[in-house]
Design an enzyme around this catalytic site. Structure first.
Site, PDB file in Angstrom:
ATOM      1  N   GLY A 283      -6.395   5.126  -8.043  1.00 13.32           N
ATOM      2  CA  GLY A 283      -4.935   5.033  -7.950  1.00 13.32           C
ATOM      3  C   GLY A 283      -4.561   4.267  -6.694  1.00 13.32           C
ATOM      4  O   GLY A 283      -4.322   3.059  -6.713  1.00 13.32           O
ATOM      5  N   CYS A 352      18.956  15.142   6.443  1.00 20.21           N
ATOM      6  CA  CYS A 352      19.207  16.281   7.334  1.00 20.21           C
ATOM      7  C   CYS A 352      18.030  17.241   7.355  1.00 20.21           C
ATOM      8  O   CYS A 352      18.101  18.355   6.814  1.00 20.21           O
ATOM      9  CB  CYS A 352      20.482  16.992   6.900  1.00 20.21           C
ATOM     10  SG  CYS A 352      21.863  15.856   6.897  1.00 20.21           S
ATOM     11  N   TYR A 380       1.980   6.401  -3.897  1.00 13.94           N
ATOM     12  CA  TYR A 380       2.512   7.719  -3.541  1.00 13.94           C
ATOM     13  C   TYR A 380       3.749   7.622  -2.652  1.00 13.94           C
ATOM     14  O   TYR A 380       3.960   8.441  -1.768  1.00 13.94           O
ATOM     15  CB  TYR A 380       1.414   8.574  -2.872  1.00 13.94           C
ATOM     16  CG  TYR A 380       0.202   8.752  -3.772  1.00 13.94           C
ATOM     17  CD1 TYR A 380       0.285   9.546  -4.910  1.00 13.94           C
ATOM     18  CD2 TYR A 380      -0.994   8.102  -3.501  1.00 13.94           C
ATOM     19  CE1 TYR A 380      -0.800   9.690  -5.760  1.00 13.94           C
ATOM     20  CE2 TYR A 380      -2.087   8.243  -4.346  1.00 13.94           C
ATOM     21  CZ  TYR A 380      -1.986   9.040  -5.469  1.00 13.94           C
ATOM     22  OH  TYR A 380      -3.050   9.171  -6.306  1.00 13.94           O
TER      23      TYR A 380
HETATM   24  C1  LIG Z   1      -4.728  11.512  -8.197  1.00 11.09           C
HETATM   25  C2  LIG Z   1      -5.910  11.384  -9.072  1.00 11.09           C
HETATM   26  C3  LIG Z   1      -6.636  10.195  -9.113  1.00 11.09           C
HETATM   27  C4  LIG Z   1      -6.336   9.025  -8.220  1.00 11.09           C
HETATM   28  O1  LIG Z   1      -6.582   9.293  -6.890  1.00 11.09           O
HETATM   29  P1  LIG Z   1      -6.448   8.124  -5.801  1.00 11.09           P
HETATM   30  O2  LIG Z   1      -6.796   8.783  -4.534  1.00 11.09           O
HETATM   31  O3  LIG Z   1      -5.044   7.659  -5.833  1.00 11.09           O
HETATM   32  O4  LIG Z   1      -7.416   7.053  -6.191  1.00 11.09           O
HETATM   33  C5  LIG Z   1      -7.672  10.113 -10.015  1.00 11.09           C
HETATM   34  N1  LIG Z   1      -8.005  11.148 -10.821  1.00 11.09           N
HETATM   35  C6  LIG Z   1      -7.328  12.301 -10.799  1.00 11.09           C
HETATM   36  C7  LIG Z   1      -7.724  13.399 -11.710  1.00 11.09           C
HETATM   37  C8  LIG Z   1      -6.274  12.478  -9.927  1.00 11.09           C
HETATM   38  O5  LIG Z   1      -5.617  13.642  -9.888  1.00 11.09           O
END
Ligand SMILES: *Cc1c(COP(=O)(O)O)cnc(C)c1O
Length: 424
Positions: A283, A352, A380
């Site tokens: 991600g 706030c 994120y």
């Molecule tokens: C959040 C998540 C990812 C991605 O994680 P990154 O650190 O953004 O690469 C992959 N697999 C699962 C199951 C996740 O919850």
């Protein structure tokens, strides 16, 4: 100006640019706060994984919770990515972005029956199941539809990813995955259920991981499990190593995706599992460094002990500092005028809450009206943005060369109240 700019960003004529467009010009045209993404940076980040896995049967599923804006998803899907989803809402976004359902993996500890039914209906590739209780429900839902749900069990390899406790997920005492010692039994139950079809195994040990060692440890533990499961006559077609690879926020030095995979593949080969289909769920590492958030300095408020630089972006736009005390570099998009003194500022938003800060103790030469870039804001941030203080979420633009596309309009107060029903 920062010494090392991420891919897609450059300094020219005392200004910051994203690909062929100046950030100052984007702020002027589209207003602030504004998220700006480099499409080339996203494609290049994906290409590093594609190089690393070249010649292997593999599926890269972008973990879309990192940034689920439709145009970002389309960018990755058109470049060959599948998607890792964690909710029914993400499934609908994924379909809207045009992903092939067979390239969708459904992760998460709490899938509802409704979400399961919809995912089965459209024919997703795999459910990553995180408990025996969930396994039984999924099996029953699928059986009721006359189907067999493709499943992979998320196992908890009990390795320390050496990252922030809130984003570490591979240790025994957190809510994710099935404990190592319960895995074989859970697979036997899955294999025996007429509504389930075992297709793989998976793990995800945490996020913002900056070393290769935890991955190599997790792989060893996973392969031990594959061996034990297959010894019971249950075939594992794919091995999913999750996501979690870190990015450079502030001098972090994670391995590159291709270097990491070279090391991981060497281990897979050495242990005789090099022919298996490999799935991954990155991600942050695909989008994190590809985005920035532009914000305007509203007021300067020097004080006896602290100087506050109040900007128009806030914790509702950039929640990571408030949530995890995360660090984002904050830089002026134009070199400050020579007569602007550099002072140490806490960069804070208008919300706030004392937790509403974006950066602390930052040395900056700023004046009201200046535009700052909060770096590494591609992951994120927008996907975690809220409407707290009835602040509309920021607009987003995607830049490709000199082409600028607004991929999300700024939310208006009217947008925020649309689904409410006032008393008559
Ligand atoms: C959040 C998540 C990812 C991605 O994680 P990154 O650190 O953004 O690469 C992959 N697999 C699962 C199951 C996740 O919850």
């Amino acid at each position: 100006m920062p010494t090392q700019l991420p891919d897609g960003f450059t300094e020219r004529d005392q200004q910051l640019w994203v690909e062929g467009v100046s950030l100052q010009a984007l702020a002027q045209t589209h207003g602030t706060p504004l998220f700006v993404y480099s499409q080339a940076a996203i494609i290049n980040a994906l290409a590093a994984y594609q190089r690393g896995l070249y010649g292997r049967r593999h599926l890269i599923c972008y973990a879309m919770k990192a940034n689920s804006s439709l145009a970002i998803l389309q960018t990755l899907v058109r470049a060959g990515c599948g998607l890792d989803i964690v909710s029914g809402g993400e499934l609908e976004r994924a379909l809207r972005a045009g992903v092939e359902p067979s390239k969708v993996i459904f992760s998460g500890v709490g899938k509802t029956r409704t979400e399961m039914r919809r995912a089965l209906d459209v024919g997703i590739g795999c459910f990553n199941v995180e408990s025996v209780a969930e396994l039984e429900v999924l099996g029953d839902v699928a059986q009721g539809m006359g189907l067999r749900a493709p499943v992979s069990l998320r196992v908890n390899p009990n390795v320390d990813a050496q990252t922030h406790p809130y984003i570490s997920t591979g240790l025994k005492d957190n809510k994710f995955g099935i404990a190592h010692e319960d895995v074989v039994g859970a697979y036997q139950r899955a294999a025996a259920h007429p509504g389930l079809r075992v297709v793989g195994i998976d793990c995800h040990i945490g996020s913002q991981i900056t070393q290769a060692a935890p991955y190599l440890d997790a792989m060893d533990r996973m392969l031990d499990l594959v061996q034990a499961i297959e010894a019971c006559g249950i075939a594992i077609e794919h091995i999913d190593f999750g996501g979690g690879l870190g990015i450079d926020y502030h001098g972090d030095t994670p391995p590159s995706a291709d270097a990491l995979w070279q090391a991981l593949l060497a281990k897979l080969d050495a242990r005789g599992y090099g022919e298996r289909t490999i799935c991954i769920e990155p991600g942050r590492s695909l989008v994190g460094n590809a985005g920035v958030c532009l914000t305007e300095v509203l007021y300067l408020k020097p004080g006896e002990h602290k100087n506050f630089c109040i900007v128009d972006a806030a914790m509702n736009d950039l929640p990571r500092p408030a949530l995890y005390q995360a660090y984002h570099q904050i830089v002026p998009v134009q070199t400050p005028k020579a007569d602007t003194p550099a002072l140490t500022w806490d960069v804070v938003g208008p919300v706030c809450e004392s937790g509403d800060w974006l950066g602390r103790d930052r040395e900056l030469a700023v004046r009201p009206g200046d535009c700052l870039a909060v770096m590494s804001a591609g992951a994120y941030c927008m996907s975690m943005a809220s409407n707290y203080n009835t602040r509309g979420r920021a607009a987003e633009v995607l830049v490709a060369g000199e082409r600028v596309q607004v991929i999300r309009e700024r939310e208006s107060a009217e947008d925020l109240m649309r689904s409410e029903r006032p008393l008559s």
